[in-house]
Design a protein around this motif. Structure first.
Motif, PDB file in Angstrom:
ATOM      1  N   THR A  96      -0.948  -1.031  -9.928  1.00  0.00           N
ATOM      2  CA  THR A  96      -2.005  -0.240 -10.565  1.00  0.00           C
ATOM      3  C   THR A  96      -2.653   0.704  -9.555  1.00  0.00           C
ATOM      4  O   THR A  96      -2.838   1.893  -9.832  1.00  0.00           O
ATOM      5  N   LEU A  97      -2.976   0.188  -8.381  1.00  0.00           N
ATOM      6  CA  LEU A  97      -3.598   1.017  -7.335  1.00  0.00           C
ATOM      7  C   LEU A  97      -2.654   2.126  -6.857  1.00  0.00           C
ATOM      8  O   LEU A  97      -3.081   3.264  -6.655  1.00  0.00           O
TER       9      LEU A  97
ATOM     10  N   THR B 296      -1.699  -5.752  -9.552  1.00  0.00           N
ATOM     11  CA  THR B 296      -2.850  -5.092  -8.924  1.00  0.00           C
ATOM     12  C   THR B 296      -2.391  -3.995  -7.967  1.00  0.00           C
ATOM     13  O   THR B 296      -2.897  -2.868  -8.015  1.00  0.00           O
TER      14      THR B 296
ATOM     15  N   LYS C 121      -0.142   3.460  -8.543  1.00  0.00           N
ATOM     16  CA  LYS C 121       0.012   4.450  -9.621  1.00  0.00           C
ATOM     17  C   LYS C 121      -1.177   5.406  -9.645  1.00  0.00           C
ATOM     18  O   LYS C 121      -1.009   6.609  -9.844  1.00  0.00           O
ATOM     19  N   GLU C 122      -2.368   4.885  -9.424  1.00  0.00           N
ATOM     20  CA  GLU C 122      -3.566   5.738  -9.373  1.00  0.00           C
ATOM     21  C   GLU C 122      -3.476   6.707  -8.192  1.00  0.00           C
ATOM     22  O   GLU C 122      -3.785   7.884  -8.320  1.00  0.00           O
ATOM     23  N   ARG C 123      -3.058   6.183  -7.049  1.00  0.00           N
ATOM     24  CA  ARG C 123      -2.991   7.002  -5.840  1.00  0.00           C
ATOM     25  C   ARG C 123      -1.965   8.130  -5.956  1.00  0.00           C
ATOM     26  O   ARG C 123      -2.185   9.224  -5.447  1.00  0.00           O
TER      27      ARG C 123
ATOM     28  N   ASN D 151       0.806  -1.229   0.000  1.00  0.00           N
ATOM     29  CA  ASN D 151       0.000   0.000   0.000  1.00  0.00           C
ATOM     30  C   ASN D 151       0.837   1.276   0.000  1.00  0.00           C
ATOM     31  O   ASN D 151       0.299   2.362  -0.184  1.00  0.00           O
TER      32      ASN D 151
ATOM     33  N   ALA E 174      -0.789   9.390  -8.886  1.00  0.00           N
ATOM     34  CA  ALA E 174      -0.816  10.004 -10.217  1.00  0.00           C
ATOM     35  C   ALA E 174      -0.574  11.507 -10.121  1.00  0.00           C
ATOM     36  O   ALA E 174      -1.161  12.195  -9.291  1.00  0.00           O
TER      37      ALA E 174
END
Length: 169
Positions: free
Chosen positions: A47-48, A44, A50-52, A21, A54
């Motif tokens: 990806t999470l 997974t 990278k989104e957080r 995390n 960004a």
């Protein structure tokens, strides 16, 4: 976070392997660090993350196997990665950490100071085992009981620091 607060160079190259995390990464960013690499084998998780993060400057997220990563770092932060690896990989972990650290680099974080009743992960251990493992590659190996654990792990973790420089912590 207490160890992070001792790092003076905000441009130091910092790796968090098996970052999950990546809570530590947010703290590093909040403190002004500019050269953070997060590494995880889970697509997974990456990806999470990278989104957080960004649009954040100073942070790089890699979907890669730790054992195939070969960049040099000033600091490597250990938080639950070691305990997730099968104990048969521990010697290889230490050897690879040695390869990843710059000559004055420091590996620091928390390790379990307990053994678990079930087969892991997480996999436990103790200071004697860790000292034996890390002292094969590092000249300065230091373990301290910590009172900074989350409540569920209080009394079952050691803060550690390894390097080839004296007085890393």
């Amino acid at each position: 976070c207490h160890f992070i607060d001792t790092i003076q160079d905000k441009n130091a190259a910092i790796l968090i392997p098996g970052c999950g995390n990546a809570y530590e990464a947010q703290y590093l960013l909040d403190q002004g660090f500019t050269n953070i690499t997060l590494l995880d084998i889970s697509e997974t998780a990456v990806t999470l993350i990278k989104e957080r993060f960004a649009g954040e400057e100073g942070i790089k997220v890699l979907n890669q196997d730790f054992f195939t990563h070969y960049t040099k770092y000033d600091f490597i932060l250990e938080q639950t990665f070691f305990c997730a690896l099968n104990p048969s990989l521990r010697k290889r972990y230490v050897e690879h950490m040695y390869e990843l650290l710059s000559p004055k680099g420091v590996l620091a974080g928390l390790l379990f100071d307990t053994f678990f009743e079930k087969d892991g992960p997480p996999f436990g251990g103790d200071e004697e085992e860790y000292m034996s493992l890390f002292s094969e590659k590092f000249d300065n190996v230091d373990f301290k009981a910590t009172t900074l654990s989350i409540p569920q792990r209080m009394g079952t973790e050691l803060f550690f620091s390894v390097s080839n420089i004296k007085s890393a912590i």
